[in-house]
Design a protein around this motif. Structure first.
Motif, mmCIF file in Angstrom:
data_model
loop_
_atom_site.group_PDB
_atom_site.id
_atom_site.type_symbol
_atom_site.label_atom_id
_atom_site.label_comp_id
_atom_site.label_asym_id
_atom_site.label_seq_id
_atom_site.Cartn_x
_atom_site.Cartn_y
_atom_site.Cartn_z
ATOM 1 N N MET A 1 0.856 -1.192 0.000
ATOM 2 C CA MET A 1 0.000 0.000 0.000
ATOM 3 C C MET A 1 0.892 1.241 0.000
ATOM 4 O O MET A 1 1.806 1.364 0.799
ATOM 5 N N ALA A 2 0.624 2.147 -0.934
ATOM 6 C CA ALA A 2 1.418 3.364 -1.029
ATOM 7 C C ALA A 2 1.083 4.306 0.120
ATOM 8 O O ALA A 2 -0.079 4.414 0.530
ATOM 9 N N PRO A 3 2.072 5.024 0.657
ATOM 10 C CA PRO A 3 1.784 6.016 1.690
ATOM 11 C C PRO A 3 0.804 7.060 1.161
ATOM 12 O O PRO A 3 0.734 7.331 -0.040
ATOM 13 N N GLN A 4 0.033 7.649 2.099
ATOM 14 C CA GLN A 4 -1.000 8.610 1.717
ATOM 15 C C GLN A 4 -0.415 9.780 0.927
ATOM 16 O O GLN A 4 -1.030 10.286 -0.022
ATOM 17 N N LYS A 5 0.787 10.216 1.294
ATOM 18 C CA LYS A 5 1.415 11.340 0.602
ATOM 19 C C LYS A 5 1.616 11.047 -0.875
ATOM 20 O O LYS A 5 1.368 11.901 -1.739
ATOM 21 N N ILE A 6 2.022 9.816 -1.189
ATOM 22 C CA ILE A 6 2.237 9.444 -2.584
ATOM 23 C C ILE A 6 0.909 9.330 -3.313
ATOM 24 O O ILE A 6 0.742 9.835 -4.433
ATOM 25 N N ARG A 7 -0.087 8.700 -2.685
ATOM 26 C CA ARG A 7 -1.406 8.533 -3.331
ATOM 27 C C ARG A 7 -2.047 9.888 -3.629
ATOM 28 O O ARG A 7 -2.668 10.066 -4.677
ATOM 29 N N ASP A 8 -1.861 10.838 -2.732
ATOM 30 C CA ASP A 8 -2.461 12.168 -2.945
ATOM 31 C C ASP A 8 -1.801 12.901 -4.111
ATOM 32 O O ASP A 8 -2.449 13.714 -4.784
ATOM 33 N N ASN A 9 -0.517 12.621 -4.347
ATOM 34 C CA ASN A 9 0.228 13.380 -5.353
ATOM 35 C C ASN A 9 0.288 12.707 -6.718
ATOM 36 O O ASN A 9 0.697 13.349 -7.694
ATOM 37 N N LEU A 10 -0.097 11.429 -6.818
ATOM 38 C CA LEU A 10 0.061 10.709 -8.077
ATOM 39 C C LEU A 10 -0.658 11.397 -9.226
ATOM 40 O O LEU A 10 -0.130 11.497 -10.339
ATOM 41 N N ALA A 11 -1.873 11.869 -8.981
ATOM 42 C CA ALA A 11 -2.655 12.503 -10.047
ATOM 43 C C ALA A 11 -2.030 13.821 -10.510
ATOM 44 O O ALA A 11 -2.316 14.293 -11.621
ATOM 45 N N LYS A 12 -1.172 14.399 -9.662
ATOM 46 C CA LYS A 12 -0.544 15.677 -10.012
ATOM 47 C C LYS A 12 0.778 15.489 -10.768
ATOM 48 O O LYS A 12 1.355 16.462 -11.242
ATOM 49 N N PHE A 13 1.247 14.236 -10.854
ATOM 50 C CA PHE A 13 2.512 14.000 -11.552
ATOM 51 C C PHE A 13 2.330 14.324 -13.035
ATOM 52 O O PHE A 13 1.290 14.035 -13.622
ATOM 53 N N PRO A 14 3.348 14.877 -13.689
ATOM 54 C CA PRO A 14 3.229 15.225 -15.109
ATOM 55 C C PRO A 14 3.275 13.982 -15.992
ATOM 56 O O PRO A 14 3.807 12.940 -15.607
ATOM 57 N N THR A 15 2.727 14.124 -17.185
ATOM 58 C CA THR A 15 2.789 13.041 -18.174
ATOM 59 C C THR A 15 3.978 13.228 -19.114
ATOM 60 O O THR A 15 4.084 12.522 -20.123
ATOM 61 N N ASP A 16 4.859 14.161 -18.800
ATOM 62 C CA ASP A 16 6.043 14.417 -19.620
ATOM 63 C C ASP A 16 7.106 13.348 -19.369
ATOM 64 O O ASP A 16 7.085 12.654 -18.346
ATOM 65 N N PRO A 17 8.078 13.234 -20.295
ATOM 66 C CA PRO A 17 9.205 12.324 -20.033
ATOM 67 C C PRO A 17 10.110 12.875 -18.939
ATOM 68 O O PRO A 17 10.156 14.087 -18.700
ATOM 69 N N GLY A 18 10.817 11.979 -18.288
ATOM 70 C CA GLY A 18 11.723 12.397 -17.221
ATOM 71 C C GLY A 18 12.161 11.217 -16.380
ATOM 72 O O GLY A 18 12.048 10.057 -16.791
ATOM 73 N N ILE A 19 12.663 11.528 -15.208
ATOM 74 C CA ILE A 19 13.090 10.470 -14.277
ATOM 75 C C ILE A 19 12.319 10.614 -12.968
ATOM 76 O O ILE A 19 11.829 11.696 -12.635
ATOM 77 N N TYR A 20 12.210 9.503 -12.226
ATOM 78 C CA TYR A 20 11.569 9.513 -10.909
ATOM 79 C C TYR A 20 12.514 8.844 -9.911
ATOM 80 O O TYR A 20 13.279 7.940 -10.258
ATOM 81 N N MET A 21 12.476 9.336 -8.674
ATOM 82 C CA MET A 21 13.347 8.825 -7.610
ATOM 83 C C MET A 21 12.496 8.393 -6.428
ATOM 84 O O MET A 21 11.740 9.197 -5.886
ATOM 85 N N MET A 22 12.596 7.120 -6.066
ATOM 86 C CA MET A 22 11.874 6.600 -4.913
ATOM 87 C C MET A 22 12.771 6.715 -3.684
ATOM 88 O O MET A 22 13.917 6.257 -3.709
ATOM 89 N N LYS A 23 12.219 7.318 -2.616
ATOM 90 C CA LYS A 23 13.029 7.622 -1.442
ATOM 91 C C LYS A 23 12.492 6.939 -0.187
ATOM 92 O O LYS A 23 11.286 6.697 -0.061
ATOM 93 N N SER A 24 13.407 6.675 0.737
ATOM 94 C CA SER A 24 13.030 6.076 2.021
ATOM 95 C C SER A 24 12.607 7.165 3.000
ATOM 96 O O SER A 24 12.619 8.362 2.684
ATOM 97 N N LYS A 25 12.265 6.758 4.201
ATOM 98 C CA LYS A 25 11.830 7.689 5.235
ATOM 99 C C LYS A 25 12.905 8.712 5.565
ATOM 100 O O LYS A 25 12.625 9.886 5.845
ATOM 101 N N SER A 26 14.184 8.283 5.499
ATOM 102 C CA SER A 26 15.290 9.192 5.821
ATOM 103 C C SER A 26 15.696 10.060 4.635
ATOM 104 O O SER A 26 16.602 10.875 4.754
ATOM 105 N N GLY A 27 15.045 9.868 3.490
ATOM 106 C CA GLY A 27 15.360 10.665 2.313
ATOM 107 C C GLY A 27 16.385 10.043 1.392
ATOM 108 O O GLY A 27 16.767 10.647 0.384
#
Length: 605
Positions: A1-27
């Motif tokens: 289950m994705a954290p609430q912060k990620i679920r709230d922001n997914l729809a706001k992510f752009p559809t443009d090309p680019g890179i994504y970085m998955m981070k832990s609790k400590s950053g």
């Protein structure tokens, strides 16, 4: 289950090309990926219906945030992904194993008289780089051959076009350099030498021979037979070098043939380098963090990382299977090469046979990896024997040993020692004061220390390949009980009993008996003895501290220096206790606040 912060922001992510970085609790960055559409790619990880692979599922447990960077196109995203992976070394990205910086050959073409140098890093300058050379010996032979055929300088002197007055070195006298440092050759003639060196290292052998042959014929027409003989000898040496290759192909083109084999979480890739239709070299590489059912992802990661670092990109790259974004990666390679690069996955014919040959060699190398690794890297063979004895997936490179030390019911302590590749890693040793156990209870003490060591299960935590408990079945069961409570029952763990040196395994009634002459037993004993030594050292330290402890140590603002001055002045604790504040103030370094602290503290004793 994705954290609430990620679920709230997914729809706001752009559809443009680019890179994504998955981070832990400590950053900390756990994974870097590229995408044609950032939103759609990230959403694919967190859909309820998604069935993540083993590695992805393990990673998502620790992902607490996702950040992204938008790029102008997918090629820029690919380049940025490579750079971020090299910079941050994310734990869950597939990595091309590198046992150090392999050497390159560098030609400083921007100088009046370019030199041939050996370097460890490719810099963003105007020089030309060739490599990397996995076999330094072969590289040195290449330099020696080049010096005989084309006398290019290998020194690092700063030379001008004219007016160089250095003394020629030995290379000039043995005809391996034309001494531009002493103006024995002009820039025009020297650049012809450099041009041929660049062509030779690029694999353009036929063109080099053709150019030299033209010069030889012109020299013969001009009756300069000595110069013609020199060119003839150059052609002969080049042909001798090329004739040593063991494979000829019908087409005189440049190709890289890639084969890959998988085992557990590792893969071996072999690259066969065909230049002008001849096999010039073969190199193999290891990939870590690989899952055998993600072959497309593994091969894509290799192609990105390998050709990001290599100095030469051939016209054709032949692969065993397709890769992610083949058009995008093909365009990226073409940009780096300065000409069209074709990515081909053959189904039959000569190229398919070459892929099968490369794959077969990769599989053989992977099967022999343990032996090769031990020989090349001087790894303790006992680690390999221990792997086979315990049925471990790989040699236990990191082993943590635990021991309990006590004397009666006081000062119970524990130790943890770490062995990396059979050698002590003393910077990671730890000792523990046992706090939650009353009296002498080795089993309970072992449960406490194992709990304190492994209860922090974060993505950054380094876990051992093997846990060694100093003790028999009782101590081993106590440790296993805690690991099971923490959800870490899969960790390999053994116990070594002192009396008969028997090795105990969880849920196995009878111990393993190892010959006392076996180096594997010696390795285990060395770790056990080191844990015992470290625990005993800490235990003795606490006992000495207790024996030398003084009531003065408990008084605020009284340190070692003031304690020494007080005892020298008053001779005993009783005299200090009976002293008035005025007498205390007469002592060097004692002010009123300290004197009041001493008087107040000792008066209640």
């Amino acid at each position: 289950m994705a954290p609430q912060k990620i679920r709230d922001n997914l729809a706001k992510f752009p559809t443009d090309p680019g890179i994504y970085m998955m981070k832990s609790k400590s950053g900390k960055i756990l994974y870097v990926g590229k995408a044609k559409s950032i939103r759609h790619r990230v959403q694919s990880y967190f859909r309820p219906s998604a069935k993540p692979h083993g590695k992805t599922g393990a990673m998502l447990r620790y992902v607490k945030d996702v950040e992204y960077i938008v790029t102008a196109n997918v090629i820029e995203a690919l380049v940025l992904e490579n750079n971020l992976i090299k910079k941050h070394l994310p734990r869950y990205n597939i990595k091309l194993k590198d046992n150090g910086h392999y050497p390159y050959l560098k030609i400083t073409v921007d100088e009046p008289f370019p030199s041939l140098q050996v370097v460890r890093n490719v810099e963003k300058d105007s020089a030309k780089y060739f490599g990397p050379y996995m076999k330094p010996r072969a590289m040195r032979q290449t330099i020696k051959l080049l010096a005989k055929i084309f006398p290019i300088r290998t020194c690092e002197l700063q030379l001008d076009e004219k007016g160089n007055k250095h003394r020629p070195c030995l290379d000039y006298h043995i005809k391996c350099c034309d001494a531009p440092c002493a103006d024995h050759i002009d820039t025009f003639a020297y650049k012809s030498i450099v041009k041929n060196v660049v062509r030779f290292l690029s694999g353009d052998i036929n063109q080099v021979v053709a150019d030299i042959r033209v010069k030889m014929e012109l020299a013969a027409e001009e009756l300069n037979f000595e110069l013609a003989a020199k060119y003839r000898d150059q052609i002969s040496m080049i042909k001798d070098a090329v004739a040593k290759q063991n494979i000829d192909t019908p087409s005189a083109i440049d190709e890289d043939v890639v084969g890959i084999a998988y085992r557990d979480s590792e893969a071996c890739v072999q690259v066969m380098m065909v230049r002008d239709g001849k096999l010039l070299d073969r190199e193999h590489y290891f990939l870590t963090n690989v899952e055998s059912d993600l072959k497309i992802e593994a091969l894509t990661a290799f192609i990105q990382q390998y050709y990001e670092n290599t100095s030469f990109i051939p016209k054709t790259i032949i692969l065993p299977n397709t890769i992610e974004m083949p058009n995008t990666i093909g365009n990226w390679l073409s940009e780096k090469r300065g000409g069209r690069t074709n990515i081909h996955v053959p189904q039959r014919g000569r190229k398919h046979q070459l892929v099968e040959m490369a794959t077969k060699n990769a599989r053989l190398i992977l099967d022999q990896k343990d032996f090769n690794f031990a020989v090349v890297n001087d790894e303790d063979p006992a680690l390999l024997n221990l792997q086979k004895l315990l049925g471990l997936p790989r040699p236990p490179q990191r082993i943590e040993g635990f021991d309990i030390s006590n004397l009666g019911e006081r000062f119970t302590v524990a130790s943890m020692v770490v062995m990396e590749n059979g050698e002590p890693e003393k910077s990671e040793y730890r000792h523990f004061k046992i706090r939650g156990v009353n009296g002498q209870n080795d089993y309970a003490s072992m449960r406490e220390v194992i709990s304190r060591r492994f209860r922090q299960t974060t993505a950054e935590n380094r876990f051992p390949d093997l846990i060694l408990i100093d003790g028999g079945k009782g101590q081993l069961n106590s440790a296993c009980h805690v690991l099971k409570q923490l959800g870490l029952a899969h960790f390999p763990i053994i116990g070594l009993a002192k009396r008969f040196e028997r090795v105990y395994l969880p849920e196995q009634k009878d111990p393993i008996v190892i010959s006392r002459e076996d180096p594997t037993l010696h390795l285990i004993q060395r770790i056990r003895d080191e844990a015992h030594r470290f625990a005993l050292h800490y235990h003795r330290k606490l006992r000495v501290q207790n024996l030398t402890h003084s009531v003065l140590d408990d008084i605020p603002l009284v340190g070692k220096k003031r304690k020494k001055v007080l005892l020298r002045h008053f001779r005993s604790i009783d005299e200090i206790r009976n002293a008035t504040i005025e007498k205390l103030l007469a002592v060097e370094t004692i002010n009123r606040q300290v004197a009041e602290n001493i008087h107040k503290h000792l008066s209640y004793m």
